[in-house]
Every structure is written in C-alpha cells, then in structure tokens.
Scaffold this active site. Sequence first.
Site, PDB file in Angstrom:
ATOM      1  N   ASP A   1      41.800  40.777   9.019  1.00 31.39           N
ATOM      2  CA  ASP A   1      42.607  41.713   9.811  1.00 31.39           C
ATOM      3  C   ASP A   1      43.083  41.028  11.084  1.00 31.39           C
ATOM      4  O   ASP A   1      42.573  39.968  11.470  1.00 31.39           O
ATOM      5  CB  ASP A   1      41.818  42.981  10.145  1.00 31.39           C
ATOM      6  CG  ASP A   1      40.535  42.693  10.921  1.00 31.39           C
ATOM      7  OD1 ASP A   1      39.972  41.589  10.769  1.00 31.39           O
ATOM      8  OD2 ASP A   1      40.091  43.570  11.692  1.00 31.39           O
TER       9      ASP A   1
ATOM     10  N   GLU B   1      37.127  43.039  11.413  1.00 32.64           N
ATOM     11  CA  GLU B   1      36.493  42.402  12.569  1.00 32.64           C
ATOM     12  C   GLU B   1      37.073  42.900  13.878  1.00 32.64           C
ATOM     13  O   GLU B   1      36.384  42.914  14.905  1.00 32.64           O
ATOM     14  CB  GLU B   1      36.674  40.883  12.466  1.00 32.64           C
ATOM     15  CG  GLU B   1      35.802  40.072  13.422  1.00 32.64           C
ATOM     16  CD  GLU B   1      36.411  39.900  14.810  1.00 32.64           C
ATOM     17  OE1 GLU B   1      35.658  39.561  15.747  1.00 32.64           O
ATOM     18  OE2 GLU B   1      37.638  40.091  14.954  1.00 32.64           O
TER      19      GLU B   1
END
Length: 459
Positions: free
Chosen positions: A115, A179
């Site tokens: 991400d 994350e």
Amino acid sequence: RLAVEYHCEHSIIHTRQQAVMSLASLELKEERFVSLLGKLIGEAKYLQNNPPDLVPVEDRAARHILEILEPLSSDNNGPLLIQHVSFVEGRGNIIVEYPGQPGGGCISFVGAHLDVVTANPDTWTFDPFTLTQNGDKLQGRGVTDCLGHVAMLTELFRQLGELKPKLQTSVLAVFIANEENATLTGVGVDELVKHGLLDKCKEGPLYWLDTADSQPCIGTGGIAAWQLIAHGKLFHSGLPHKSINPIEFLMDAVTEIQKRFYKDFAPHPEEARYGFATCSTLKPTQWSYPAGSINQIPGTATVCGDCRVTPFYDVYEVIVKVRSYVEDINSNPDSLVTGQRGPCSRYELPEEGLKGRLELTFFENVGKGVACNLESKGFRALVEAFNEVLGDCKPYSITGSLPCIRDLQDAGFDVQTLGFGKLAAYHANNEYGYLSDFQKGFRVLAVLMDRYNSAVQAA
C-alpha cells in the site's frame, strides 16, 4: 575415519563455495526491476491507504509479484514456497520462502508493503501514478515507500529461484498489506503474526525493509498523539480582565508541560550510542479555535501535538506524567500567571467562581520505540554487508515511529531495519528514489545472505 572426516570437510567447503559463487553473482537486473516497478506504480492509485475514503486493494500489486515468482514455485517444480494469504478480500499478503537445510535457521526480509500513502495529482509536477525515469532518478508514488523495495525483493527471489544456490539458511520474503494505516487491524503483519505464519522468522534475524538513505536504521521512537482543550470565558476583547483567554492559557500550559517533560525525560545516555538525531520531544503541531469576531476572546481553544519518545523511556510512563502535569495546572491555573501576558490576563475569576480548565486526551494507537539488538549475528552481518558494498556502515536512529516492528520485537523477533529509498521523499509530493541506490541495496541483501549463511555454517 580420516577419509570420512576429509570427505565431510570437503563437502562443507564445496557447499559454501557454491553458495558464495551463486550469491556473489547476484546483481539487480535493471530492465526487469524498472519494468516491475512501473507496473506497481501503475497500480498505486488503487493502493492508496486513507480509509474510509481510500481503501487499498493490495492484490492489484500482488498479482504482478505472483506473475513473476509463481513459475519458480514448488507447484511448478521450482524451489520457491509461496503463500498468498488474505484476511480481507482483495488485501493479500505474500510469503515467499527459499528453503535451506533443516536446522539451518532463517533470514527474513519483511516490511516491503503493497500500500502507499495518498497522492494528489494537482500538487505534483508529474503524474504520481506513472513511473517516470530521468536517468538515474525514478519518480512516482511508492518509489521510496515502498514499491521500490517490493520490486527489488521480488527480483532477488526471482534470481534465487533461477540460480538455485545451495544454502544452509532458509531465506524468506514477506510482502505485507496495510502498513500505512494503524487504525484498521487484522489485515497485514499483525494478523500474520497472530496466526503463527511468521514463526519461522524467529529462527534468525528479521530485516524490516522499509527505511531509507542506504544505511541501517537501528532505533525508532515511540509516539503518543494528544489533544489539549482549554476552557476559558468568552468575552469582549476590550475587557480582557473579565475573560479567561483560552489561547493564552493554552500557550502558557504547553510551555509549563514542556518544561516539566524535558526535566523528567532528559536526553538519555543510550541515545548517543544509537545515534539518535533528537532526544524525546513533546510539542504542538496544530492549533484551532472557534470561529468568531476578531474583537471577541473565544471560550475555548484547542492544541494538538505528539510525544516522540526514544525507546529508552516507556511511552506509557510519559502519558501518566503528562496527565499529572495537567492535573497540577487544573488545581491552580493562576500558577501560570507571571505577568508574561500583561497585567490584565488571568486564568481564574474568583469573583465569578470561574477557573480555566484543561482537558487532555491521548489518541489511540500509542506506539513504542525500537532499539535494535546491536549484539546479534544479524546486526553484525548487516554491518559487514554495508561495509563491503558501500565502503562504510553508518547506522542512524530517528524518532519517527514504526509501531509494528516494536510489536514484532516484543513477540521475540530479532528485528533489524534498513532501506534504500530517500528519507526526504517519504510521504512527500514528487516522490523519488535512485536506481543506483536500489542496485547497491540489492548487493547489500545478497552479501547479507552470504554473510549470515556463512556464519551459520561455521557455527
């Protein structure tokens, strides 16, 4: 017996030489790396993590990794063991293992995440969701944080799968989801740990591949974000003696809180050893107050900020202390009045039975700092790898926060951190990194595997 001993020793030397030769041959293949990175950044628009508005679909990145590595997997008579693990639909993690020998331990690379943070194309000078290459410079959302590391690690395991070196130590890569957001759990590395899917990583060092500037980061800070609301008395600004000015109250309160904080959490001796850029800090980062006329003293004002705490102090002890500072001020608000705001400013109006009041809130997702183990085999191998590839090793520490790696450390993992993007580009507009840094980083990982594998074989 002598013949047997000679044969065993010769076999061990031959195995080491084969591993060394294979690992020594590993170089980042530029075209393959840039091609994959371009595909990943082409997905970045759908990898932005800022819920509820933007929820990433990490599988859009994962598919490009799997397309490269699955032909080298055990399902296709290759050496790689691959798991695509999803706890939320479309938001998968990938675990890749290159097996060593039974009992040979493990070296793992974790933290390369799928991400990214948000990017507003209107504030960039180029399209953030398309990879741009200008010579050595690579530009696009995720180059530094963290799709560049994803592409580099994928290429590393592609070459392991192709060359098939005989290693004593198993090598793992863990590409993780979610994350960039700590408010939603049960998606990424936290859930992998919960289900025991990373237990093998406890058999050796875990290298968190998500920092920057091509040196080991050996320390990070804990974080506790806070909000402080001052309740005063709204009144005409021409009669300040009839008001309790919450803006002035807040300014003086923050000054007093900082004074006490820096006395209680003074620079710690270990901070110099770890090379922390700063000591623990407490500071405001946002101020706000209700809308109103400029000639009106508001009734309330709000300041938000954070405590950044080096790992040698307990962040929860910091929270307790700061609460006590606020309680002391609330018991005697006028203790802050020393004439610094003029003779008419005060925080108590006894004739009206009024006192200014502070309301302190600490937000969720408090995180602890990390001090890496500088005595572990994993750290020694890391230093050797940087010295060989870059000519020096200059570990650094910052009070930026990586709460998830402290959770891993507390769970029994030997966590070390490194990365090869640019710290100046983290979460920034016009994000960039350099191809040459990733080429050197690739060599660091190859030498790191060799050094740790050799250390295990020699034990």
